[in-house]
Design a protein around this motif. Structure first.
Motif, PDB file in Angstrom:
ATOM      1  N   GLY A   2       0.824  -1.196   0.000  1.00 32.95           N
ATOM      2  CA  GLY A   2       0.000   0.000   0.000  1.00 32.95           C
ATOM      3  C   GLY A   2       0.858   1.245   0.000  1.00 32.95           C
ATOM      4  O   GLY A   2       1.911   1.304  -0.650  1.00 32.95           O
ATOM      5  N   GLY A   3       0.433   2.267   0.761  1.00 34.13           N
ATOM      6  CA  GLY A   3       1.113   3.554   0.734  1.00 34.13           C
ATOM      7  C   GLY A   3       2.479   3.573   1.381  1.00 34.13           C
ATOM      8  O   GLY A   3       3.363   4.323   0.959  1.00 34.13           O
ATOM      9  N   VAL A  30       8.414   5.099   1.697  1.00 29.58           N
ATOM     10  CA  VAL A  30       9.818   4.768   1.945  1.00 29.58           C
ATOM     11  C   VAL A  30      10.688   5.179   0.757  1.00 29.58           C
ATOM     12  O   VAL A  30      11.777   5.745   0.917  1.00 29.58           O
ATOM     13  N   ARG A  31      10.188   4.918  -0.444  1.00 33.13           N
ATOM     14  CA  ARG A  31      10.960   5.283  -1.634  1.00 33.13           C
ATOM     15  C   ARG A  31      11.137   6.798  -1.733  1.00 33.13           C
ATOM     16  O   ARG A  31      12.236   7.291  -2.038  1.00 33.13           O
ATOM     17  N   LEU A  32      10.067   7.555  -1.477  1.00 36.90           N
ATOM     18  CA  LEU A  32      10.182   9.007  -1.516  1.00 36.90           C
ATOM     19  C   LEU A  32      11.129   9.509  -0.434  1.00 36.90           C
ATOM     20  O   LEU A  32      11.907  10.434  -0.648  1.00 36.90           O
ATOM     21  N   ARG A  33      11.040   8.894   0.747  1.00 30.27           N
ATOM     22  CA  ARG A  33      11.929   9.296   1.835  1.00 30.27           C
ATOM     23  C   ARG A  33      13.388   9.115   1.429  1.00 30.27           C
ATOM     24  O   ARG A  33      14.222   9.986   1.674  1.00 30.27           O
ATOM     25  N   GLU A  34      13.712   7.982   0.801  1.00 29.14           N
ATOM     26  CA  GLU A  34      15.084   7.734   0.378  1.00 29.14           C
ATOM     27  C   GLU A  34      15.528   8.732  -0.693  1.00 29.14           C
ATOM     28  O   GLU A  34      16.697   9.119  -0.747  1.00 29.14           O
ATOM     29  N   TRP A  89      14.252  12.303   9.043  1.00 28.40           N
ATOM     30  CA  TRP A  89      12.922  12.475   9.636  1.00 28.40           C
ATOM     31  C   TRP A  89      12.066  13.495   8.886  1.00 28.40           C
ATOM     32  O   TRP A  89      10.890  13.236   8.636  1.00 28.40           O
ATOM     33  N   PRO A  90      12.587  14.687   8.495  1.00 30.89           N
ATOM     34  CA  PRO A  90      11.772  15.588   7.678  1.00 30.89           C
ATOM     35  C   PRO A  90      11.347  14.950   6.354  1.00 30.89           C
ATOM     36  O   PRO A  90      10.223  15.136   5.891  1.00 30.89           O
ATOM     37  N   ALA A  91      12.269  14.170   5.735  1.00 32.80           N
ATOM     38  CA  ALA A  91      11.930  13.506   4.477  1.00 32.80           C
ATOM     39  C   ALA A  91      10.844  12.465   4.682  1.00 32.80           C
ATOM     40  O   ALA A  91       9.936  12.309   3.854  1.00 32.80           O
ATOM     41  N   ALA A  92      10.904  11.727   5.806  1.00 30.75           N
ATOM     42  CA  ALA A  92       9.884  10.717   6.088  1.00 30.75           C
ATOM     43  C   ALA A  92       8.507  11.351   6.284  1.00 30.75           C
ATOM     44  O   ALA A  92       7.504  10.856   5.760  1.00 30.75           O
ATOM     45  N   CYS A  93       8.443  12.457   7.015  1.00 28.53           N
ATOM     46  CA  CYS A  93       7.152  13.144   7.235  1.00 28.53           C
ATOM     47  C   CYS A  93       6.592  13.685   5.923  1.00 28.53           C
ATOM     48  O   CYS A  93       5.400  13.528   5.637  1.00 28.53           O
ATOM     49  N   GLU A 122      12.396  -1.597   4.461  1.00 24.84           N
ATOM     50  CA  GLU A 122      13.112  -1.503   3.191  1.00 24.84           C
ATOM     51  C   GLU A 122      12.211  -2.002   2.055  1.00 24.84           C
ATOM     52  O   GLU A 122      11.562  -3.040   2.183  1.00 24.84           O
ATOM     53  N   VAL A 123      12.168  -1.255   0.944  1.00 28.83           N
ATOM     54  CA  VAL A 123      11.413  -1.686  -0.225  1.00 28.83           C
ATOM     55  C   VAL A 123      12.227  -2.749  -0.959  1.00 28.83           C
ATOM     56  O   VAL A 123      13.379  -2.519  -1.337  1.00 28.83           O
ATOM     57  N   VAL A 124      11.615  -3.937  -1.154  1.00 29.23           N
ATOM     58  CA  VAL A 124      12.379  -5.066  -1.703  1.00 29.23           C
ATOM     59  C   VAL A 124      11.920  -5.508  -3.088  1.00 29.23           C
ATOM     60  O   VAL A 124      12.700  -6.131  -3.818  1.00 29.23           O
TER      61      VAL A 124
END
Length: 531
Positions: free
Chosen positions: A377-378, A383-387, A396-400, A507-509
């Protein structure tokens, strides 16, 4: 916190006749004001409130007649510092810097404070108006503060102090105990400085504590107790770490500084190797294990590193020693290995227990093991956008920012779960049993039993997102039909459309359409100190 937005009167000009809540009706229906004597309020209060107010007057007079001292300066400072909750906001900043349980306590404390202040000032004060104590001249020039025009009942300062402190204590009892005397002093300062009756303060304290405690109904407190593990494992005792290969990921942790020296000091005979971030982890591990022939594997890193080394330990039938070194260390915390010294002691004594491992098989990639969670799902997209954004914004700012971006554009996912078609917003699969069952999972009571904790949010119910938010806010996720939870040994998910991303242990696998999740009971032996 009280009286925000109200005009305040100075001590020497406060006129008790402004408080219409104390006006009585004469025999002919006309209004007459109470006398201006210091205790006129007791003459207009009817039983049983009369007895309460008489007790208030007694305690208030005893406080008012205290000799001037340096305590007057402290009480005045605390009363002013707590205006609009500024004292507690400053405390929250300090707790954030401390981190860990204290930081979580600061967040819960601020939320509790906001709720208590809103309810006390916005609802209770208008519903239960009460005149404040009559203004007086103090023997000490350091005593007394400006008196708000708002109702005296209940004390907003006391409610805010109790709410913040109780909220902190729910997450960190030790920190809450440290703050408790400060909260009590703030509450008493409102009596000491003549702006509240004692009963206003007592009710405010009780109200703030109740409000903070109620947050547990919809925001569970994460347990710090280790999870239940499986049976005892027969593993070698390695004095000084003799025969132990420790794999370190230098990129894990908030400071990118793995505690290699601390591990070497605790286990001087252990062989410590650093992973090359540009090479495949599995290949490096298999090469080292084949050449060194260790008796056990060790790992220092985050959850992603731990699961990679754990998979190698299972392949080579070796026990695993986990040294916390990542940002979150979910598996290490749940397994009861919270520090390097404890793990080192377990290695030397040969103490270990079995834990479950889970694996997901897709239609496009090799089986992906996980020790904590997997999701569809989302979350994987976030996770990909955060990376992608992390190099510019920080983790943390990237994760939010990534989570907000994904949720704002979320679309339902059409899947078939164990043969049943359903539309979902997201799917969560946990290795072991997570808690609470009827709220967002916060902790893991067990990593044994051979079960997967499966939860998903249905999108094929009317107003599903609104209903989900309402259920989360009211603590009724367990009864809403949009939130489904089950414990199963195996789960098959077929995506009815384009491939979607799978995330395991953060982690996106893979991007795939078919996912077969299964639990592997007691697949891994983990060194663990005795509880």
């Amino acid at each position: 916190m009280e009286g925000a937005g109200h005009t305040e009167l100075s001590l020497n000009t406060h006129d008790s006749s402004l408080h219409t809540s104390t006006v009585q009706r004469g025999s002919r229906g006309g209004a007459r004001k109470p006398s201006a004597t210091p205790h006129a309020y007791s003459e207009v209060v009817k039983p049983p409130l009369h007895r309460i107010h008489r007790a208030d007057e007694f305690v208030f007079d005893r406080s008012a007649n205290l000799r001037p001292s340096e305590a007057d300066r402290v009480m005045r400072f605390l009363s002013r510092a707590a205006d609009k909750g500024m004292l507690w906001w400053a405390a929250a900043v300090v707790l954030t810097a401390v981190g860990g349980r204290a930081r979580r306590g600061g967040v819960r404390g601020l939320l509790s404070l906001a709720l208590a202040s809103m309810l006390a000032n916005g609802i209770l004060k208008p519903l239960f108006p009460r005149r404040r104590p009559t203004a007086r001249q103090w023997a000490s020039v350091l005593r007394g503060v400006r008196i708000p025009l708002s109702s005296s009942f209940p004390s907003g300062h006391a409610a805010s102090a109790a709410a913040f402190t109780t909220g902190v204590a729910l997450e960190s009892p030790v920190t809450g105990a440290v703050l408790a005397p400060l909260a009590a002093a703030v509450a008493y300062s409102r009596v000491h400085n003549g702006v509240h009756w004692p009963s206003d303060v007592l009710v405010g304290l009780a109200f703030g504590g109740v409000v903070a405690s109620s947050t547990r109904r919809w925001w569970a407190v994460r347990s710090e107790d280790p999870a239940d593990l499986g049976t005892a494992a027969d593993v070698p005792a390695l004095p000084g770490g003799e025969g132990l290969l420790v794999v370190v990921n230098p990129g894990s942790g908030p400071g990118d500084d793995a505690p290699t020296d601390e591990i070497g000091a605790a286990l001087p005979s252990a062989l410590v190797r650093t992973l090359d971030m540009d090479q495949d982890f599995a290949e490096q591990l298999d090469t080292w294990i084949g050449g060194i022939q260790p008796h056990a594997l060790g790992v220092c890193g985050g959850d992603g590193t731990v699961v990679a080394v754990a998979a190698a330990a299972v392949r080579h039938t070796l026990p695993l020693a986990v040294f916390p070194g990542g940002t979150l260390n979910h598996f290490a915390r749940d397994a009861g290995v919270t520090d390097i010294a404890g793990t080192a002691k377990a290695v030397e004594k040969g103490r270990a227990r079995h834990v479950d491992k889970a694996v997901v098989v897709t239609d496009v990639a090799a089986p992906a093991p996980f020790l904590n969670t997997a999701s569809l799902g989302g979350y994987p997209d976030a996770v990909r956008l955060r990376e992608k954004w992390q190099p510019r914004l920080g983790k943390w700012p990237a994760a939010c920012a990534a989570m907000i971006r994904i949720l704002s554009a979320a679309a339902p996912l059409a899947v078939t779960i164990d043969g049943q078609p359903v539309l979902i917003w997201m799917l969560f699969v946990g290795n072991g049993r997570y808690s609470p069952a009827d709220q967002v999972p916060m902790s893991r009571p067990a990593i044994t039993g051979g079960m997967l904790d499966v939860r998903y949010v249905r999108a094929d119910r009317r107003a599903s997102r609104s209903r989900l938010l309402f259920a989360a806010a009211t603590g009724t996720l367990g009864t809403t039909p949009v939130y489904v939870r089950s414990l199963v040994p195996r789960l098959t998910v077929q995506v009815d459309g384009s491939p979607v991303a799978l995330a395991t242990d953060g982690e996106v696998v893979a991007d795939a359409r078919t996912f077969d999740f299964r639990a592997e009971p007691e697949a891994l032996a983990v060194y663990r100190p005795q509880p």
